[in-house]
Scaffold this motif. Structure first.
Motif, short mmCIF file in Angstrom:
data_model
loop_
_atom_site.label_atom_id
_atom_site.label_comp_id
_atom_site.label_asym_id
_atom_site.label_seq_id
_atom_site.Cartn_x
_atom_site.Cartn_y
_atom_site.Cartn_z
N LEU A 200 0.56 -1.18 -0.07
CA LEU A 200 -0.05 0.09 0.02
C LEU A 200 1.11 1.33 -0.12
N ARG B 254 3.42 0.36 -3.67
CA ARG B 254 2.95 -0.38 -4.69
C ARG B 254 4.02 -1.21 -5.56
N GLU C 189 -6.66 -2.23 -8.57
CA GLU C 189 -5.39 -3.11 -7.81
C GLU C 189 -5.39 -4.38 -8.86
N PHE D 41 -5.79 -5.34 -1.99
CA PHE D 41 -6.40 -4.33 -1.61
C PHE D 41 -6.46 -4.19 0.00
N ILE E 90 -4.54 -6.18 4.54
CA ILE E 90 -5.04 -6.38 3.29
C ILE E 90 -6.19 -7.26 3.27
N THR F 241 -7.11 -11.99 -0.22
CA THR F 241 -5.63 -11.85 -0.34
C THR F 241 -5.14 -12.54 0.81
N HIS G 101 -0.81 -3.72 -5.58
CA HIS G 101 -2.03 -2.91 -4.91
C HIS G 101 -1.91 -1.61 -6.11
#
Length: 296
Positions: free
Chosen positions: A152, A155, A183, A267, A277, A281, A296
């Motif tokens: 996050l 990325r 994402e 995400f 997350i 995921t 992300h």
């Protein structure tokens, strides 16, 4: 008059395609090193990929006792983040560079960082294109927090290997999970080098989420068309998976198609908790027995 001619093996279309493929490949790969004799799976896989794509390779070691530091306690100065390695670490650096050369890596560097792994990867993510690490680089309960913070904040696409991974990095069959989110779209873009190398790509299309009023005028991403334009012919599979079983259903489909790699977007479960997350995921990370590429 200068006449430019093309040999049969250098047709303009072929040259353009080769240039496009080269442009998609990660220029710099960072591997999280946890052992040196032998080198841990993340280093071996990263070296194979760096050799294949002629990428630069960085090996990064963070002591196990420091890996989960975060917040103020992991905020050294920028100049002090990647400290000069102690004398005892020079040997490991030489061994890493020698190992990388033996694999055909064009250039390799070695760093030892004395702060939390999330902080280190955020810093390295500023000039690297891909991170490779193992799921058990930290204890299981902390992995989601670590990856959430890394994914996050910078990325940085991350290839997560399951514990004890001993296979090569061929990854011939790839399952792409797309749910219409930004994402997931970024994950497909980041995965292009893997998709272009694969023998088979399966696109698991979960459809688009409900868009707020007004977003219908925005451009829409078509994953099948996008991949096709980049030379990837995917087998599209349209599915409707309830959110509560998305992780388990994704792993079941990966097993059915014999996937060697899962590509998916990561995400935040809550925008107010950016180090956590999403549930699907997290489930995939905890249970996947094959590598997972997250973005992300």
């Amino acid at each position: 008059m200068n006449v430019v001619s093309h040999s049969p093996t250098q047709e303009p279309g072929v040259v353009a395609r080769e240039s496009a493929l080269a442009a998609n490949r990660p220029s710099d790969i960072v591997a999280v090193a946890t052992s040196t004799s032998p080198w841990n799976p993340a280093v071996r896989v990263a070296a194979t990929l760096a050799s294949r794509w002629q990428s630069l390779l960085t090996g990064c070691f963070v002591d196990e006792s420091l890996r989960m530091l975060h917040g103020p306690e992991s905020e050294p100065s920028v100049l002090g983040l990647l400290l000069d390695t102690p004398v005892r670490d020079f040997k490991e650096g030489d061994e890493f560079r020698s190992f990388a050369r033996s694999k055909g890596v064009p250039h390799a560097s070695w760093v030892v960082a004395h702060t939390g792994l999330a902080r280190v990867l955020r810093e390295l993510g500023a000039w690297h294109s891909l991170a490779v690490l193992e799921r058990d680089v930290v204890n299981g309960e902390s992995l989601s927090e670590l990856l959430g913070e890394v994914l996050l904040s910078c990325r940085l696409p991350s290839l997560i290997l399951p514990p004890g991974w001993s296979r090569d990095a061929q990854l011939a069959r790839v399952l792409v999970a797309w749910d219409g989110s930004a994402e997931a779209t970024r994950a497909i873009h980041a995965a292009l080098p893997f998709l272009q190398d694969a023998r088979r790509v399966v696109l698991l299309d979960g459809g688009r989420p409900h868009s707020p009023e007004g977003e219908c005028y925005l451009p829409h991403f078509e994953p099948f068309v996008y991949m096709s334009r980049h030379g990837v012919e995917a087998d599209p599979v349209c599915v409707g998976i309830p959110a509560r079983t998305a992780g388990a259903s994704l792993l079941k489909k990966a097993d059915q198609v014999g996937a060697d790699l899962i590509v998916m977007g990561a995400f935040a479960h809550s925008r107010l908790r950016e180090r956590v997350i999403g549930g699907a995921t997290r489930y995939v990370l905890q249970h996947a027995q094959i590598p997972v590429l997250l973005q992300h």
